[in-house]
Motif scaffolding. Structure first.
Motif, PDB file in Angstrom:
ATOM      1  N   GLN A  92      10.178   4.682   3.945  1.00 51.25           N
ATOM      2  CA  GLN A  92      10.013   6.084   3.549  1.00 51.25           C
ATOM      3  C   GLN A  92      10.792   6.290   2.248  1.00 51.25           C
ATOM      4  O   GLN A  92      11.946   5.874   2.146  1.00 51.25           O
ATOM      5  CB  GLN A  92      10.597   6.979   4.646  1.00 51.25           C
ATOM      6  N   VAL A  93      10.151   6.904   1.266  1.00 51.49           N
ATOM      7  CA  VAL A  93      10.793   7.092  -0.033  1.00 51.49           C
ATOM      8  C   VAL A  93      10.706   8.560  -0.426  1.00 51.49           C
ATOM      9  O   VAL A  93       9.662   9.189  -0.304  1.00 51.49           O
ATOM     10  CB  VAL A  93      10.099   6.236  -1.118  1.00 51.49           C
ATOM     11  N   VAL A  94      11.821   9.089  -0.915  1.00 48.52           N
ATOM     12  CA  VAL A  94      11.849  10.450  -1.446  1.00 48.52           C
ATOM     13  C   VAL A  94      11.904  10.355  -2.964  1.00 48.52           C
ATOM     14  O   VAL A  94      12.759   9.662  -3.519  1.00 48.52           O
ATOM     15  CB  VAL A  94      13.062  11.230  -0.899  1.00 48.52           C
ATOM     16  N   VAL A  95      10.958  11.016  -3.638  1.00 44.52           N
ATOM     17  CA  VAL A  95      10.857  10.947  -5.091  1.00 44.52           C
ATOM     18  C   VAL A  95      11.143  12.334  -5.670  1.00 44.52           C
ATOM     19  O   VAL A  95      10.543  13.321  -5.246  1.00 44.52           O
ATOM     20  CB  VAL A  95       9.442  10.480  -5.515  1.00 44.52           C
ATOM     21  N   THR A  96      12.018  12.389  -6.650  1.00 45.12           N
ATOM     22  CA  THR A  96      12.314  13.700  -7.257  1.00 45.12           C
ATOM     23  C   THR A  96      11.465  13.963  -8.492  1.00 45.12           C
ATOM     24  O   THR A  96      11.038  15.078  -8.720  1.00 45.12           O
ATOM     25  CB  THR A  96      13.809  13.839  -7.588  1.00 45.12           C
ATOM     26  N   LEU A  97      11.216  12.935  -9.328  1.00 45.58           N
ATOM     27  CA  LEU A  97      10.334  13.111 -10.495  1.00 45.58           C
ATOM     28  C   LEU A  97       9.113  12.237 -10.298  1.00 45.58           C
ATOM     29  O   LEU A  97       9.217  11.020 -10.198  1.00 45.58           O
ATOM     30  CB  LEU A  97      11.060  12.734 -11.799  1.00 45.58           C
ATOM     31  N   ALA A  98       7.946  12.872 -10.239  1.00 45.06           N
ATOM     32  CA  ALA A  98       6.729  12.153  -9.879  1.00 45.06           C
ATOM     33  C   ALA A  98       6.141  11.408 -11.066  1.00 45.06           C
ATOM     34  O   ALA A  98       6.383  11.749 -12.217  1.00 45.06           O
ATOM     35  CB  ALA A  98       5.708  13.134  -9.338  1.00 45.06           C
TER      36      ALA A  98
ATOM     37  N   THR B 294       4.636  10.803  -5.421  1.00 43.77           N
ATOM     38  CA  THR B 294       5.380  11.796  -4.648  1.00 43.77           C
ATOM     39  C   THR B 294       6.125  11.087  -3.519  1.00 43.77           C
ATOM     40  O   THR B 294       5.964   9.894  -3.322  1.00 43.77           O
ATOM     41  CB  THR B 294       4.415  12.865  -4.088  1.00 43.77           C
ATOM     42  N   SER B 295       6.920  11.842  -2.796  1.00 38.28           N
ATOM     43  CA  SER B 295       7.615  11.282  -1.635  1.00 38.28           C
ATOM     44  C   SER B 295       6.571  10.817  -0.629  1.00 38.28           C
ATOM     45  O   SER B 295       5.619  11.533  -0.358  1.00 38.28           O
ATOM     46  CB  SER B 295       8.499  12.350  -0.987  1.00 38.28           C
TER      47      SER B 295
ATOM     48  N   PHE C  50       0.839  -1.194   0.000  1.00 36.78           N
ATOM     49  CA  PHE C  50       0.000   0.000   0.000  1.00 36.78           C
ATOM     50  C   PHE C  50       0.874   1.243   0.000  1.00 36.78           C
ATOM     51  O   PHE C  50       2.018   1.212   0.441  1.00 36.78           O
ATOM     52  CB  PHE C  50      -0.908   0.010   1.236  1.00 36.78           C
ATOM     53  N   ASN C  51       0.300   2.348  -0.488  1.00 30.56           N
ATOM     54  CA  ASN C  51       1.014   3.618  -0.459  1.00 30.56           C
ATOM     55  C   ASN C  51       0.108   4.674   0.133  1.00 30.56           C
ATOM     56  O   ASN C  51      -1.103   4.495   0.242  1.00 30.56           O
ATOM     57  CB  ASN C  51       1.451   4.017  -1.869  1.00 30.56           C
ATOM     58  N   GLU C  52       0.712   5.779   0.469  1.00 31.02           N
ATOM     59  CA  GLU C  52       0.007   6.810   1.203  1.00 31.02           C
ATOM     60  C   GLU C  52      -0.504   7.918   0.282  1.00 31.02           C
ATOM     61  O   GLU C  52      -1.562   8.481   0.529  1.00 31.02           O
ATOM     62  CB  GLU C  52       0.975   7.405   2.218  1.00 31.02           C
ATOM     63  N   ARG C  53       0.236   8.245  -0.771  1.00 34.08           N
ATOM     64  CA  ARG C  53      -0.093   9.474  -1.475  1.00 34.08           C
ATOM     65  C   ARG C  53      -0.179   9.352  -2.986  1.00 34.08           C
ATOM     66  O   ARG C  53      -0.160  10.345  -3.695  1.00 34.08           O
ATOM     67  CB  ARG C  53       0.924  10.547  -1.075  1.00 34.08           C
ATOM     68  N   ASN C  54      -0.294   8.145  -3.513  1.00 32.10           N
ATOM     69  CA  ASN C  54      -0.658   7.990  -4.924  1.00 32.10           C
ATOM     70  C   ASN C  54      -2.159   8.264  -5.025  1.00 32.10           C
ATOM     71  O   ASN C  54      -2.844   8.317  -4.017  1.00 32.10           O
ATOM     72  CB  ASN C  54      -0.363   6.559  -5.389  1.00 32.10           C
ATOM     73  N   PRO C  55      -2.709   8.400  -6.259  1.00 30.94           N
ATOM     74  CA  PRO C  55      -4.160   8.599  -6.348  1.00 30.94           C
ATOM     75  C   PRO C  55      -4.962   7.463  -5.708  1.00 30.94           C
ATOM     76  O   PRO C  55      -6.065   7.676  -5.227  1.00 30.94           O
ATOM     77  CB  PRO C  55      -4.409   8.674  -7.849  1.00 30.94           C
TER      78      PRO C  55
END
Lengths: 146, 106
Positions: free
Chosen positions: A135-141, A114-115, A83-88
């Motif tokens: 925790q993942v940091v994404v630079t290009l979404a 996004t991150s 699962f992810n927190e902030r995808n659509p």
């Protein structure tokens, strides 16, 4: 009427930087997780979610989940869900395995808008649920941009 | 037919844990991206993947739009007997594809 003071003008760019409310939220993720576990308690541990902490391109992010399990008929992993927190949408993938898998390991490539924090949940044959988050940091979404 | 890359060992010893890796060509359109005209393009994804080994399902997965284009999946199974490994992808707009690979177990 608001008089455009110097202070208000200086504050204007900050409004533009406010995060857009696009996509899933923590609550949506929790609901998706409940849909998978049926409300059962989740314990941290036994699951290892392996993903790069810094991602340059959110369009393809390699990810793997390994669950510490003997994978026998009596004690095996039934399913793994991510699962992810902030995808659509909060759901990423649900995989069903069984004792014939030999090892509880799953690798795939995912998209990240996004991150954010990712959560992997494993359902064991004894009815217990185990999890790990990353925790993942994404630079290009991905997802939103054409 | 979409192009596929499948990695199943040709032979294995009985009881070995083998790794199966699959990749299929597919856009996995999320249903959130706008096209050049600014209209949101409809969703077109692979929703389900199933792998059977000698008729028994050993691995299956439900995919979401969060899976990257050209879905890659890697998983393991125990080499039990010589036979065929069948992989099926099903998705939106009637997408369905089945691939088989033979495996020899000694």
């Amino acid at each position: 009427m608001i008089v455009p003071t110097r202070r208000l003008l200086l504050a204007a760019p900050a409004l533009l930087l406010m995060p857009r409310q696009a996509g899933a939220t923590q609550a949506a993720m929790e609901e998706a997780v409940r849909g998978f576990t049926g409300g059962a308690a989740i314990t941290r541990g036994r699951v290892a979610l392996d993903i790069s902490p810094l991602v340059e391109n959110g369009n393809t992010v390699p990810l793997s989940v390994i669950v510490d399990s003997p994978m026998t008929e009596a004690d095996h992993v039934r399913a793994i869900a991510i699962f992810n927190e902030r995808n659509p949408q909060p759901h990423v993938i649900t995989a069903q395995l069984g004792p014939r898998a030999g090892r509880a390991i799953l690798s795939t490539h995912i998209r990240l808008a996004t991150s954010q924090t990712l959560l992997a949940v494993a359902a064991l044959s004894d009815g217990s649920f185990w999890s790990d988050s990353a925790q993942v940091v994404v630079t290009l979404a991905a997802c939103i941009e054409g | 037919m979409a192009r596929v890359l499948i990695n199943v060992p040709r032979s294995a010893r009985r009881g070995d844990v083998i790794t199966i890796r699959t990749l299929i060509q597919h856009t996995m359109e999320t249903g959130y991206r706008p096209n050049a005209q600014g209209d949101v393009m409809p969703r077109d994804i692979i929703r389900r993947f199933t792998c059977t080994y000698d008729g028994a399902v050993v691995f299956s997965a439900e995919l979401s739009p969060a899976i990257a284009a050209n879905p890659f999946l890697s998983f393991t199974t125990v080499a039990t007997s010589s036979g065929t490994v069948t992989m099926t992808w099903e998705g939106d707009n009637g997408f369905a594809q089945t691939e088989t690979r033979a495996i020899e177990v000694t």
